[in-house]
Design a protein around this motif. Structure first.
Motif, PDB file in Angstrom:
ATOM      1  N   ALA A 270      13.526  -0.980  -8.807  1.00  0.00           N
ATOM      2  CA  ALA A 270      13.416  -2.438  -8.731  1.00  0.00           C
ATOM      3  C   ALA A 270      12.932  -3.025 -10.059  1.00  0.00           C
ATOM      4  CB  ALA A 270      12.474  -2.830  -7.594  1.00  0.00           C
ATOM      5  N   LYS A 271      11.989  -2.345 -10.703  1.00  0.00           N
ATOM      6  CA  LYS A 271      11.510  -2.817 -12.011  1.00  0.00           C
ATOM      7  C   LYS A 271      12.638  -2.777 -13.044  1.00  0.00           C
ATOM      8  CE  LYS A 271       6.686  -1.332 -11.429  1.00  0.00           C
ATOM      9  NZ  LYS A 271       5.659  -0.355 -11.889  1.00  0.00           N
ATOM     10  N   THR A 272      13.392  -1.675 -13.037  1.00  0.00           N
ATOM     11  CA  THR A 272      14.492  -1.519 -13.991  1.00  0.00           C
ATOM     12  C   THR A 272      15.522  -2.630 -13.825  1.00  0.00           C
ATOM     13  OG1 THR A 272      14.211   0.885 -14.009  1.00  0.00           O
ATOM     14  CG2 THR A 272      16.331   0.021 -14.767  1.00  0.00           C
ATOM     15  N   ARG A 273      15.761  -3.050 -12.597  1.00  0.00           N
ATOM     16  CA  ARG A 273      16.781  -4.063 -12.324  1.00  0.00           C
ATOM     17  C   ARG A 273      16.215  -5.486 -12.230  1.00  0.00           C
ATOM     18  NH1 ARG A 273      21.062  -1.186  -8.099  1.00  0.00           N
ATOM     19  NH2 ARG A 273      21.392   0.710  -9.331  1.00  0.00           N
ATOM     20  N   ASN A 274      14.920  -5.607 -12.523  1.00  0.00           N
ATOM     21  CA  ASN A 274      14.258  -6.912 -12.448  1.00  0.00           C
ATOM     22  C   ASN A 274      14.364  -7.542 -11.061  1.00  0.00           C
ATOM     23  OD1 ASN A 274      13.341  -7.064 -15.171  1.00  0.00           O
ATOM     24  ND2 ASN A 274      15.442  -7.512 -15.808  1.00  0.00           N
ATOM     25  N   TRP A 275      14.264  -6.701 -10.035  1.00  0.00           N
ATOM     26  CA  TRP A 275      14.259  -7.172  -8.652  1.00  0.00           C
ATOM     27  C   TRP A 275      12.834  -7.435  -8.209  1.00  0.00           C
ATOM     28  CZ3 TRP A 275      17.780  -2.804  -6.286  1.00  0.00           C
ATOM     29  CH2 TRP A 275      19.126  -3.092  -6.583  1.00  0.00           C
ATOM     30  N   LYS A 276      12.686  -8.321  -7.261  1.00  0.00           N
ATOM     31  CA  LYS A 276      11.395  -8.518  -6.617  1.00  0.00           C
ATOM     32  C   LYS A 276      11.061  -7.267  -5.816  1.00  0.00           C
ATOM     33  CE  LYS A 276       8.970 -11.574  -3.385  1.00  0.00           C
ATOM     34  NZ  LYS A 276       9.091 -12.770  -2.504  1.00  0.00           N
ATOM     35  N   GLN A 277       9.806  -6.832  -5.885  1.00  0.00           N
ATOM     36  CA  GLN A 277       9.418  -5.634  -5.144  1.00  0.00           C
ATOM     37  C   GLN A 277       9.455  -5.906  -3.640  1.00  0.00           C
ATOM     38  OE1 GLN A 277       8.894  -2.616  -6.208  1.00  0.00           O
ATOM     39  NE2 GLN A 277       8.830  -2.978  -8.420  1.00  0.00           N
ATOM     40  N   PRO A 278       9.922  -4.929  -2.859  1.00  0.00           N
ATOM     41  CA  PRO A 278       9.970  -5.120  -1.406  1.00  0.00           C
ATOM     42  C   PRO A 278       8.566  -5.172  -0.806  1.00  0.00           C
ATOM     43  CG  PRO A 278      10.445  -2.848  -1.949  1.00  0.00           C
ATOM     44  CD  PRO A 278      10.384  -3.581  -3.255  1.00  0.00           C
ATOM     45  N   LEU A 279       8.454  -5.836   0.317  1.00  0.00           N
ATOM     46  CA  LEU A 279       7.199  -5.892   1.052  1.00  0.00           C
ATOM     47  C   LEU A 279       7.045  -4.608   1.854  1.00  0.00           C
ATOM     48  CD1 LEU A 279       5.004  -8.138   1.396  1.00  0.00           C
ATOM     49  CD2 LEU A 279       6.086  -8.636   3.601  1.00  0.00           C
ATOM     50  N   LEU A 280       5.915  -3.938   1.722  1.00  0.00           N
ATOM     51  CA  LEU A 280       5.658  -2.681   2.426  1.00  0.00           C
ATOM     52  C   LEU A 280       4.755  -2.961   3.616  1.00  0.00           C
ATOM     53  CD1 LEU A 280       4.944  -0.316  -0.616  1.00  0.00           C
ATOM     54  CD2 LEU A 280       7.159  -0.998   0.351  1.00  0.00           C
TER      55      LEU A 280
ATOM     56  N   ASP B 281      14.414  -6.202   0.862  1.00  0.00           N
ATOM     57  CA  ASP B 281      13.324  -7.166   1.029  1.00  0.00           C
ATOM     58  C   ASP B 281      12.088  -6.548   1.666  1.00  0.00           C
ATOM     59  OD1 ASP B 281      15.152  -9.349   0.337  1.00  0.00           O
ATOM     60  OD2 ASP B 281      15.996  -9.051   2.324  1.00  0.00           O
ATOM     61  N   LEU B 282      12.312  -5.577   2.564  1.00  0.00           N
ATOM     62  CA  LEU B 282      11.241  -5.141   3.454  1.00  0.00           C
ATOM     63  C   LEU B 282      11.371  -3.662   3.783  1.00  0.00           C
ATOM     64  CD1 LEU B 282       8.945  -5.856   5.552  1.00  0.00           C
ATOM     65  CD2 LEU B 282      10.793  -6.401   7.161  1.00  0.00           C
ATOM     66  N   PHE B 283      10.234  -2.962   3.774  1.00  0.00           N
ATOM     67  CA  PHE B 283      10.144  -1.595   4.280  1.00  0.00           C
ATOM     68  C   PHE B 283       9.209  -1.603   5.483  1.00  0.00           C
ATOM     69  CE2 PHE B 283      11.834  -0.406   0.215  1.00  0.00           C
ATOM     70  CZ  PHE B 283      12.355   0.874   0.354  1.00  0.00           C
ATOM     71  N   LEU B 284       9.648  -1.040   6.604  1.00  0.00           N
ATOM     72  CA  LEU B 284       8.782  -0.809   7.762  1.00  0.00           C
ATOM     73  C   LEU B 284       8.426   0.668   7.766  1.00  0.00           C
ATOM     74  CD1 LEU B 284      10.558  -2.941  10.529  1.00  0.00           C
ATOM     75  CD2 LEU B 284       8.601  -3.570   9.086  1.00  0.00           C
ATOM     76  N   LEU B 285       7.117   0.952   7.632  1.00  0.00           N
ATOM     77  CA  LEU B 285       6.663   2.316   7.357  1.00  0.00           C
ATOM     78  C   LEU B 285       5.831   2.903   8.493  1.00  0.00           C
ATOM     79  CD1 LEU B 285       5.410   1.636   3.720  1.00  0.00           C
ATOM     80  CD2 LEU B 285       7.625   2.588   4.379  1.00  0.00           C
ATOM     81  N   PRO B 286       5.958   4.222   8.701  1.00  0.00           N
ATOM     82  CA  PRO B 286       5.082   4.934   9.630  1.00  0.00           C
ATOM     83  C   PRO B 286       3.870   5.472   8.887  1.00  0.00           C
ATOM     84  CG  PRO B 286       6.753   6.433   8.862  1.00  0.00           C
ATOM     85  CD  PRO B 286       6.985   5.118   8.124  1.00  0.00           C
ATOM     86  N   GLY B 287       3.016   6.164   9.608  1.00  0.00           N
ATOM     87  CA  GLY B 287       1.865   6.821   8.990  1.00  0.00           C
ATOM     88  C   GLY B 287       0.953   7.351  10.072  1.00  0.00           C
ATOM     89  N   LEU B 288      -0.013   8.178   9.669  1.00  0.00           N
ATOM     90  CA  LEU B 288      -0.988   8.700  10.628  1.00  0.00           C
ATOM     91  C   LEU B 288      -2.219   7.823  10.730  1.00  0.00           C
ATOM     92  CD1 LEU B 288      -1.193  12.602  10.351  1.00  0.00           C
ATOM     93  CD2 LEU B 288      -0.766  11.226  12.390  1.00  0.00           C
ATOM     94  N   ALA B 289      -2.643   7.240   9.615  1.00  0.00           N
ATOM     95  CA  ALA B 289      -3.845   6.400   9.632  1.00  0.00           C
ATOM     96  C   ALA B 289      -3.782   5.400   8.486  1.00  0.00           C
ATOM     97  CB  ALA B 289      -5.109   7.254   9.517  1.00  0.00           C
ATOM     98  N   PHE B 290      -4.511   4.297   8.663  1.00  0.00           N
ATOM     99  CA  PHE B 290      -4.507   3.207   7.683  1.00  0.00           C
ATOM    100  C   PHE B 290      -5.896   2.579   7.645  1.00  0.00           C
ATOM    101  CE2 PHE B 290      -0.605   3.450  10.164  1.00  0.00           C
ATOM    102  CZ  PHE B 290       0.361   3.656   9.189  1.00  0.00           C
ATOM    103  N   ASP B 291      -6.138   1.794   6.573  1.00  0.00           N
ATOM    104  CA  ASP B 291      -7.330   0.943   6.604  1.00  0.00           C
ATOM    105  C   ASP B 291      -6.954  -0.454   6.114  1.00  0.00           C
ATOM    106  OD1 ASP B 291      -7.431   0.811   3.794  1.00  0.00           O
ATOM    107  OD2 ASP B 291      -9.104   2.208   3.615  1.00  0.00           O
TER     108      ASP B 291
END
Length: 257
Positions: A198-208, A164-174
């Motif tokens: 997810a597309k192949t399995r017809n799943w809803k894309q996770p929230l990033l 359902d969800l990915f919690l992501l790191p990073g150096l910078a964002f806008d």
């Protein structure tokens, strides 16, 4: 509260890029500008006082833990924060998830990253407790490939149910969703592969959703991108949630401003 910027006005002017994705001839310039921007952001992160960093860590994690989109998630991938890399802390989030695993009613199933090689190859493996993590050669905590019984850990790419969800790191964002990583390409490569699955399995894309210190949120146009750079759906900073994509603005996510 105003969002702090890691670039001076002059530096940001030098780094500002076109809002269009560059063609092949521009890639060298983009990579050079990314390296310069990473150097500037790292310098800014080093300058944050420990007490302020701790305050921001707690604020971001509290926002995530109270968010409807987090509470409703059942399967999620999350990074394991590394203090040496000055990433937003995730241990309060991870601990709460692991206190209520999927074996319990209303629990969550957690997958965390394991870097396999230097060729942008990263896996997301299931863990059920903090003790499942071991320090790698870089002293970064990762899941061991097998559990205490010698059984291979479940890889999210082989799981029967979607994340359902990915919690992501990073150096910078806008605020348009651009994310500047550390240059290894691990997350962009993994996320692209998972989105294709997810597309192949017809799943809803996770929230990033990316977690960010205030100082890491830059002006629009400062972060250069290529076609392989994936945008995030939302940012969480100490000031709150910044919804970006249509998915993040959907009423089901609870991410509206």
């Amino acid at each position: 509260m105003m969002i702090a910027q890691c670039c001076t006005r002059a530096a940001c002017g030098q780094l500002r890029m076109s809002t269009t994705t560059p063609n092949h001839d521009d890639l060298d310039a983009v990579f050079k500008q990314k390296r310069l921007l990473r150097t500037q952001v790292r310098k800014t992160l080093r300058s944050i006082q420990p007490s302020l960093r701790s305050h921001q860590d707690n604020a971001v994690q509290d926002i995530v833990l109270e968010a409807p989109w987090f509470k409703s998630s059942r399967r999620l991938c999350a990074y394991i924060s590394c203090a040496a890399l000055r990433e937003v802390d995730t241990f309060k989030i991870l601990s709460q998830i692991l206190q209520h695993t999927s074996s319990n009613s209303g629990g969550k199933k957690l997958y965390v990253p394991r870097v396999e090689d230097k060729n942008s190859h990263m896996r997301m493996l299931h863990i059920s407790r903090i003790d499942d993590l071991v320090a790698n050669s870089m002293d970064i905590l990762e899941p061991a490939p097998v559990d205490a019984d010698g059984n291979a850990r479940e890889d999210v790419m082989q799981a029967n149910d979607p994340v359902d969800l990915f919690l992501l790191p990073g150096l910078a964002f806008d605020r348009t969703g651009r994310r500047l990583g550390r240059g290894g390409g691990y997350y962009d490569t993994f996320l692209k592969n998972y989105q294709d699955l997810a597309k192949t399995r017809n799943w809803k894309q996770p929230l990033l959703v990316a977690l960010s210190y205030s100082e890491q949120i830059l002006d629009e146009g400062v972060i250069p991108i290529t076609s392989s750079d994936l945008p995030v759906d939302a940012l969480v900073s100490p000031e709150g949630v910044i919804p970006i994509s249509t998915a993040a603005l959907n009423s089901d996510t609870g991410l509206q401003s």
